[in-house]
Design a protein around this motif. Structure first.
Motif, PDB file in Angstrom:
ATOM      1  N   ASP A  37     -12.698  -1.100  -1.490  1.00 34.52           N
ATOM      2  CA  ASP A  37     -11.840  -0.998  -0.310  1.00 34.52           C
ATOM      3  C   ASP A  37     -12.438  -0.233   0.863  1.00 34.52           C
ATOM      4  O   ASP A  37     -11.829  -0.176   1.934  1.00 34.52           O
ATOM      5  CB  ASP A  37     -10.509  -0.352  -0.704  1.00 34.52           C
ATOM      6  CG  ASP A  37      -9.613  -1.304  -1.484  1.00 34.52           C
ATOM      7  OD1 ASP A  37      -9.501  -2.468  -1.071  1.00 34.52           O
ATOM      8  OD2 ASP A  37      -9.033  -0.885  -2.506  1.00 34.52           O
TER       9      ASP A  37
ATOM     10  N   PHE B  35      -4.297   1.514  -2.404  1.00 33.14           N
ATOM     11  CA  PHE B  35      -4.239   0.121  -1.965  1.00 33.14           C
ATOM     12  C   PHE B  35      -3.811  -0.812  -3.093  1.00 33.14           C
ATOM     13  O   PHE B  35      -4.213  -0.638  -4.251  1.00 33.14           O
ATOM     14  CB  PHE B  35      -5.597  -0.344  -1.446  1.00 33.14           C
ATOM     15  CG  PHE B  35      -6.007   0.299  -0.155  1.00 33.14           C
ATOM     16  CD1 PHE B  35      -5.253   0.138   0.993  1.00 33.14           C
ATOM     17  CD2 PHE B  35      -7.146   1.082  -0.100  1.00 33.14           C
ATOM     18  CE1 PHE B  35      -5.631   0.736   2.185  1.00 33.14           C
ATOM     19  CE2 PHE B  35      -7.540   1.681   1.082  1.00 33.14           C
ATOM     20  CZ  PHE B  35      -6.777   1.507   2.229  1.00 33.14           C
TER      21      PHE B  35
ATOM     22  N   SER C 159      -6.625  -3.208   1.624  1.00 34.20           N
ATOM     23  CA  SER C 159      -7.384  -2.451   2.622  1.00 34.20           C
ATOM     24  C   SER C 159      -7.619  -3.279   3.882  1.00 34.20           C
ATOM     25  O   SER C 159      -7.586  -2.751   5.004  1.00 34.20           O
ATOM     26  CB  SER C 159      -8.714  -1.975   2.036  1.00 34.20           C
ATOM     27  OG  SER C 159      -9.417  -3.040   1.428  1.00 34.20           O
TER      28      SER C 159
ATOM     29  N   LEU D 291      -9.863  -7.505  -1.769  1.00 38.12           N
ATOM     30  CA  LEU D 291      -9.740  -6.367  -0.835  1.00 38.12           C
ATOM     31  C   LEU D 291      -8.594  -6.573   0.155  1.00 38.12           C
ATOM     32  O   LEU D 291      -8.647  -6.128   1.315  1.00 38.12           O
ATOM     33  CB  LEU D 291     -11.050  -6.139  -0.062  1.00 38.12           C
ATOM     34  CG  LEU D 291     -12.364  -6.151  -0.861  1.00 38.12           C
ATOM     35  CD1 LEU D 291     -13.541  -5.861   0.071  1.00 38.12           C
ATOM     36  CD2 LEU D 291     -12.326  -5.154  -2.005  1.00 38.12           C
TER      37      LEU D 291
ATOM     38  N   ASN E 175     -13.841   6.397  -0.664  1.00 43.87           N
ATOM     39  CA  ASN E 175     -13.151   5.440  -1.519  1.00 43.87           C
ATOM     40  C   ASN E 175     -13.548   5.677  -2.977  1.00 43.87           C
ATOM     41  O   ASN E 175     -14.727   5.804  -3.296  1.00 43.87           O
ATOM     42  CB  ASN E 175     -13.500   4.008  -1.096  1.00 43.87           C
ATOM     43  CG  ASN E 175     -12.792   2.979  -1.948  1.00 43.87           C
ATOM     44  OD1 ASN E 175     -11.578   3.002  -2.100  1.00 43.87           O
ATOM     45  ND2 ASN E 175     -13.557   2.059  -2.524  1.00 43.87           N
TER      46      ASN E 175
ATOM     47  N   ASN F 241       0.854  -1.175   0.000  1.00 44.29           N
ATOM     48  CA  ASN F 241       0.000   0.000   0.000  1.00 44.29           C
ATOM     49  C   ASN F 241       0.897   1.233   0.000  1.00 44.29           C
ATOM     50  O   ASN F 241       2.033   1.192   0.479  1.00 44.29           O
ATOM     51  CB  ASN F 241      -0.889   0.016   1.251  1.00 44.29           C
ATOM     52  CG  ASN F 241      -1.848  -1.156   1.305  1.00 44.29           C
ATOM     53  OD1 ASN F 241      -2.337  -1.612   0.272  1.00 44.29           O
ATOM     54  ND2 ASN F 241      -2.147  -1.638   2.504  1.00 44.29           N
TER      55      ASN F 241
ATOM     56  N   HIS G 254      -7.774   1.912  -5.102  1.00 50.39           N
ATOM     57  CA  HIS G 254      -6.846   0.795  -5.353  1.00 50.39           C
ATOM     58  C   HIS G 254      -6.129   1.022  -6.679  1.00 50.39           C
ATOM     59  O   HIS G 254      -6.738   1.427  -7.663  1.00 50.39           O
ATOM     60  CB  HIS G 254      -7.567  -0.553  -5.303  1.00 50.39           C
ATOM     61  CG  HIS G 254      -8.402  -0.902  -6.495  1.00 50.39           C
ATOM     62  ND1 HIS G 254      -7.909  -1.587  -7.583  1.00 50.39           N
ATOM     63  CD2 HIS G 254      -9.714  -0.694  -6.762  1.00 50.39           C
ATOM     64  CE1 HIS G 254      -8.875  -1.783  -8.463  1.00 50.39           C
ATOM     65  NE2 HIS G 254      -9.985  -1.250  -7.999  1.00 50.39           N
TER      66      HIS G 254
ATOM     67  N   GLU H 238      -6.620  -5.127  -4.251  1.00 52.73           N
ATOM     68  CA  GLU H 238      -8.079  -5.060  -4.152  1.00 52.73           C
ATOM     69  C   GLU H 238      -8.708  -6.161  -4.988  1.00 52.73           C
ATOM     70  O   GLU H 238      -9.680  -6.802  -4.566  1.00 52.73           O
ATOM     71  CB  GLU H 238      -8.566  -3.679  -4.628  1.00 52.73           C
ATOM     72  CG  GLU H 238     -10.037  -3.395  -4.356  1.00 52.73           C
ATOM     73  CD  GLU H 238     -10.975  -3.728  -5.503  1.00 52.73           C
ATOM     74  OE1 GLU H 238     -12.192  -3.541  -5.354  1.00 52.73           O
ATOM     75  OE2 GLU H 238     -10.485  -4.171  -6.565  1.00 52.73           O
TER      76      GLU H 238
END
Length: 367
Positions: A309, A231, A241, A238, A260, A162, A182, A234
């Motif tokens: 996320d 992120f 996150s 996911l 998001n 991340n 993401h 994803e």
């Protein structure tokens, strides 16, 4: 942009997860005719490696309802066949008796016929045999023989990260408005099949960068702190996150709200707000701002959904919205999701709605 790292000296939060990769362009010939990888077919993301020739065996759907047909169908030798079935029959196959499911696993290849679009994903495990997904329209009705190759590699510890940064608030540094998107997509299948991910989610990542750049200017420094988190993983479930929520870089309780951003490349039919029916006061604020400035033709709301996320944060008690635009392109999770076909119809308007929303929230909380 002069943003500060969210974690000590590093902008990166590293983690790993298993991933199955198709490392060479898959090949498929049907009755001697070459199908086009990425256009006519793809390898299933969880496919195992395999190559060779196979005789086409269409699934007889009477196996689901007629015991006699099932016994006869599964009595044959499956080791040299390519079993062909429609996408809608996939779940029904999983409900067959164990001895029949075992026979399915003995096939040399599975071919799943997709009705409209080639949709693939990211797999964290590998199947026991090679599986190709073929557009129904590209599959010959009189298919007899196939020649194929798939090369897959399961990496049990694929490294990902991340990317997180923040701007310190001028008056209320302990309260944080968080923007997320993401930046991963589906990668490639060898040299010739590439999934660009322009809408999903270069569009949201671009919005994240636009917001970071906007608030990094001295004249726009926010009263509240702001965090910007991109992120990874994803598409694998996911995972980026989820990892962040399990290993937060500052207490989650300090997040006043999270936005998001995913699939923001269109907008001619408006904007959808996931959790709009959960956080009704904040959704009403969005509606008022949109009516005042006429940014979008409509803003629609829905309830909880584990589709991006925001979800791990919501489950941890963090108030969050997930924005995605409506209308425009239908390209999704296939090689057609490239930048040239993305209209960006309401990109600027969504940006203004977000900055207005942030300003209104900060003003309201200051009061």
């Amino acid at each position: 942009m002069g943003l500060q790292p969210l974690s000590g000296q590093s902008y990166f939060q590293e983690f790993s997860f298993p991933v199955n990769r198709i490392v060479e362009t898959p090949q498929l010939q049907v009755n001697g005719r070459q199908l086009v990888p990425g256009q006519d077919f793809v390898a299933r993301s969880s496919s195992a490696s395999g190559a060779g020739k196979a005789k086409v065996l269409p699934l007889d759907t009477l196996v689901f309802t007629d015991a006699g047909v099932a016994q006869k169908f599964f009595r044959r030798n499956f080791s040299k066949v390519a079993l062909v079935y429609a996408l809608q029959d996939q779940k029904r196959l999983a409900q067959l008796p164990p001895q029949y499911k075992q026979k399915l696993q003995e096939a040399k290849l599975h071919i799943i016929l997709q009705p409209k679009n080639l949709l693939t994903t990211v797999a964290r495990q590998q199947d026991t045999l090679p599986i190709l997904e073929v557009l129904q329209s590209a599959w010959p009705q009189q298919a007899k023989k196939v020649h194929f190759s798939v090369t897959a590699d399961l990496n049990p510890q694929h490294q990902a990260q991340n990317v997180a940064s923040f701007i310190n608030g001028s008056e209320h540094p302990d309260s944080v408005l968080v923007f997320t998107a993401h930046y991963d997509h589906l990668g490639s299948q060898g040299q010739d099949v590439y999934f660009p991910g322009a809408n999903d989610n270069a569009s949201g990542t671009t919005m994240l960068l636009e917001l970071a750049q906007y608030y990094s200017r001295p004249e726009n420094q926010p009263k509240y702190s702001m965090a910007f988190i991109a992120f990874a993983a994803e598409e694998a479930g996911l995972l980026g996150s989820l990892y962040y929520v399990q290993h937060p870089l500052f207490p989650l309780q300090r997040i006043s709200f999270l936005l998001n951003l995913d699939l923001l490349g269109t907008g001619d039919e408006g904007l959808m707000v996931v959790n709009g029916q959960v956080h009704t006061q904040e959704f009403a604020l969005l509606q008022r701002l949109n009516e005042q400035h006429q940014y979008l033709p409509q803003i629609k709301s829905r309830g909880k959904a584990a589709n991006s996320d925001h979800y791990p944060f919501s489950e941890a008690g963090v108030p969050a919205f997930f924005f995605y635009t409506l209308g425009g392109t239908a390209a999704y999770h296939n090689p057609q999701d490239h930048a040239q076909q993305l209209p960006l119809t309401k990109f600027q308007e969504v940006f203004r709605l977000i900055t207005d929303f942030a300003a209104a929230r900060m003003h309201h909380e200051t009061e």
